[in-house]
Design an enzyme around this catalytic site. Sequence first.
Site, PDB file in Angstrom:
ATOM      1  N   GLY A   1      10.978 -40.304 -57.363  1.00 49.55           N
ATOM      2  CA  GLY A   1      10.126 -39.174 -57.681  1.00 49.55           C
ATOM      3  C   GLY A   1       9.534 -38.591 -56.411  1.00 49.55           C
ATOM      4  N   CYS A   2       9.056 -37.349 -56.497  1.00 47.05           N
ATOM      5  CA  CYS A   2       8.548 -36.670 -55.300  1.00 47.05           C
ATOM      6  C   CYS A   2       7.278 -37.327 -54.761  1.00 47.05           C
ATOM      7  CB  CYS A   2       8.324 -35.189 -55.593  1.00 47.05           C
ATOM      8  SG  CYS A   2       7.410 -34.844 -57.117  1.00 47.05           S
ATOM      9  N   TYR A   3       6.295 -37.546 -55.626  1.00 50.17           N
ATOM     10  CA  TYR A   3       5.070 -38.200 -55.163  1.00 50.17           C
ATOM     11  C   TYR A   3       5.343 -39.609 -54.625  1.00 50.17           C
ATOM     12  CZ  TYR A   3       1.942 -34.624 -57.238  1.00 50.17           C
ATOM     13  OH  TYR A   3       1.263 -33.479 -57.541  1.00 50.17           O
TER      14      TYR A   3
END
Length: 356
Positions: free
Chosen positions: A150-152
């Site tokens: 995921g990005c975070y």
Amino acid sequence: MKIKVAIVGGTGYTGVELIRLLSQHPNAQIEYLTSRTEAGKRVEEFFPSLRGVVRDLAFTDLDENNLAKCDVVFFATPHGVAMKHAKFLTENNTKVIDLAADFRLQSLTDFEKWYQLEHTCSDLLKTSVYGLAEINREKIAKADIIGNPGCYPTTAILGLAPIIHAQNQANQALIDPYIIIDAKSGISGAGRQGKLNLIFSETSENFSAYGVAGHRHLPEIEQGVSEILQGKNVQNHEIRFVPHLVPMIRGMFSTIHLRLTDAGQAKDLQKIYDDFYANEAFIDVLPKGVYPDTRSVRGSNRLRIAVQTFDNSPIATILVVQDNLVKGASGQAVQNMNIMFGLDETLGLNVVPVSP
């Protein structure tokens, strides 16, 4: 060597980023591009930015037999799609890179709790690899299925990895257990969807937190930290993660606050970070006193990190920026593809950030 590529779900933001990057990749050829709603439409009709870049490429309906003719399939789809097709594809020697969450979390309990889905191929989940190249490069090279991070979690885990690794090597606590991650993302992180809270008049000139009571990326961050510890359990880390939506299209900025122990204060954090990422093509540790901004990575696969400590204080702050659609999603997926097929990791990804 030409890698035959299929992209399932080519009309979202991560889908178009995959098309943009792979169309310029010297060793990749996009063979199939699927869409549930736009089948039959040519790519440049849907994305004018790709006019003259991709030729004779149109969206099609999903056909597993066509996908299995490819060397690798990217799933730029909602959660739950990739696991429906992964078994058939891998049995036909086609590799899978999923940009959703189907193969990120090894805990079925966490997956079902946070994504409200039953996992339909837990046997494949056990053999899948979490696709954070800077941490799992050797495992990625041997993998058939990649759970693209995921990005975070990408910013959080890469922001924490050097200090957690140093703590692991020292076999003593360098930071107190409580970690604060204050994270912000551009609106594209929510995907290409027509929700009221994402329209211009709602997001412009506004700054809001979400997922404050709990966010699905937290167990992914916790899993990443635990893997770096390699079972040594120097201490159990309690992580407080709060994401925010900011009125920009692209970009992600995670500010990580740590409290150093006496042993941690005796370490040179700048050197720890410089040394840990010294040979990483896409990680840029900035010099002391220089701080990153989201514009400096816009459109690129770069992730920039700054380390800030304070005299006579145990507090340390790690600042991490990336383009959420590139290093935080599609660029990282292409990076994983390069590793899986034994290519130079930077192929197709040497994109200079766009400024202004």
